[in-house]
Design an enzyme around this catalytic site. Structure first.
Site, PDB file in Angstrom:
ATOM      1  N   GLN A  33       0.837  -1.201   0.000  1.00  0.00           N
ATOM      2  CA  GLN A  33       0.000   0.000   0.000  1.00  0.00           C
ATOM      3  C   GLN A  33       0.875   1.256   0.000  1.00  0.00           C
ATOM      4  O   GLN A  33       0.364   2.360  -0.183  1.00  0.00           O
ATOM      5  CB  GLN A  33      -0.900   0.011   1.235  1.00  0.00           C
ATOM      6  CG  GLN A  33      -1.903  -1.133   1.281  1.00  0.00           C
ATOM      7  CD  GLN A  33      -2.611  -1.210   2.618  1.00  0.00           C
ATOM      8  OE1 GLN A  33      -2.093  -1.761   3.583  1.00  0.00           O
ATOM      9  NE2 GLN A  33      -3.808  -0.645   2.683  1.00  0.00           N
ATOM     10  N   ASN A  34       2.167   1.065   0.213  1.00  0.00           N
ATOM     11  CA  ASN A  34       3.083   2.199   0.318  1.00  0.00           C
ATOM     12  C   ASN A  34       3.462   2.731  -1.050  1.00  0.00           C
ATOM     13  O   ASN A  34       3.606   1.978  -2.008  1.00  0.00           O
ATOM     14  CB  ASN A  34       4.345   1.781   1.078  1.00  0.00           C
ATOM     15  CG  ASN A  34       4.028   1.310   2.486  1.00  0.00           C
ATOM     16  OD1 ASN A  34       3.012   1.686   3.064  1.00  0.00           O
ATOM     17  ND2 ASN A  34       4.890   0.482   3.041  1.00  0.00           N
ATOM     18  N   VAL A  35       3.679   4.027  -1.115  1.00  0.00           N
ATOM     19  CA  VAL A  35       4.069   4.647  -2.391  1.00  0.00           C
ATOM     20  C   VAL A  35       5.566   4.933  -2.434  1.00  0.00           C
ATOM     21  O   VAL A  35       6.062   5.509  -3.401  1.00  0.00           O
ATOM     22  CB  VAL A  35       3.252   5.940  -2.648  1.00  0.00           C
ATOM     23  CG1 VAL A  35       1.778   5.606  -2.798  1.00  0.00           C
ATOM     24  CG2 VAL A  35       3.460   6.976  -1.544  1.00  0.00           C
TER      25      VAL A  35
ATOM     26  N   HIS B 294      -1.241   1.319  -4.663  1.00  0.00           N
ATOM     27  CA  HIS B 294      -1.641   2.721  -4.496  1.00  0.00           C
ATOM     28  C   HIS B 294      -0.749   3.686  -5.270  1.00  0.00           C
ATOM     29  O   HIS B 294      -0.758   4.886  -4.990  1.00  0.00           O
ATOM     30  CB  HIS B 294      -1.652   3.095  -3.008  1.00  0.00           C
ATOM     31  CG  HIS B 294      -2.764   2.440  -2.255  1.00  0.00           C
ATOM     32  ND1 HIS B 294      -2.770   2.330  -0.874  1.00  0.00           N
ATOM     33  CD2 HIS B 294      -3.914   1.831  -2.680  1.00  0.00           C
ATOM     34  CE1 HIS B 294      -3.872   1.696  -0.488  1.00  0.00           C
ATOM     35  NE2 HIS B 294      -4.572   1.385  -1.566  1.00  0.00           N
TER      36      HIS B 294
END
Length: 230
Positions: free
Chosen positions: A87-89, A105
């Site tokens: 989920q980390n960018v 994401h």
């Protein structure tokens, strides 16, 4: 063994990356509706660019930690039987050695041109006057981030892997953000073993077969060692 791992903000927090939903997280200090929606970008693109420029600059000051490196080791061992979804960018998984990361994401170090629909590696600031290096349009680049109200990337691949995996592990996630918060139930319904590795119980801890709580830099390498020893 087919293994799907989902990571969230908790795995990068120990490297110094700001979280979003913790009591002292970013969204406790700022209004996400003014920074992380298509409507916010249309209303004030300079404000949104400034926010993501600051996050991009912060990312240059941090390094991957032992949890990132341990998951890269697991990928090398399991090969195509391993899927890492984040989920980390940030790019800490890649810098930690992972070669195939599903960024559901989006990625902070990519820009998306809304004129030519091209995604471009981007490590510098963006502004309302930045030109797309592919088509030359000015002011049409936006951060390649999945904002509120937008569909996460590569969902078909993720759901397919959850339906066929033997084990699903969630690391450093709040259990509050859908669709990722529902992954544990999808995997469990398909017969997979489920495990939560988190600093503290998440909103979805009760849905997992097992859980271990503590700093990611401790519990993730220990888990990887167990899998490699099987």
């Amino acid at each position: 063994m087919k293994l799907v791992v989902l990571t969230g903000a908790g795995i990068s927090a120990e490297s110094g990356v700001s979280t979003f939903r913790d009591p002292d997280g970013v969204w406790m200090k700022m209004d996400p509706m003014k920074l992380a929606t298509p409507e916010a970008f249309a209303a004030d693109p300079a404000l949104v660019h400034g926010f993501y420029n600051a996050r991009r600059a912060q990312l240059r000051e941090v390094e991957p930690n032992a949890a990132h490196r341990a998951l890269a080791q697991l990928e090398r061992k399991l090969g195509n039987d391993f899927m890492l979804v984040t989920q980390n960018v940030d790019d800490l998984h890649e810098r930690g050695g992972s070669r195939d990361v599903v960024h559901m994401h989006g990625q902070l170090q990519q820009a998306w041109c809304r004129s030519c629909d091209t995604r471009i590696s981007w490590d510098e600031d963006l502004s309302t006057g930045t030109e797309c290096p592919n088509c030359g349009s000015a002011g049409r680049l936006r951060p390649d981030i999945v904002w509120f109200g937008e569909m996460p990337y590569r969902m078909d691949e993720i759901l397919g892997a959850l339906d066929t995996c033997d084990m699903f592990v969630a690391i450093g996630t709040s259990g509050a953000v859908y669709p990722a918060a529902g992954f544990v139930e999808i995997a469990a319904n398909a017969g997979a073993e489920t495990l939560e590795l988190n600093l503290q119980p998440s909103e979805g801890t009760r849905l997992f077969d097992d859980f271990r709580h503590g700093p990611a830099t401790g519990i993730v390498p220990a888990f990887v060692d167990e899998i490699l020893a099987r």
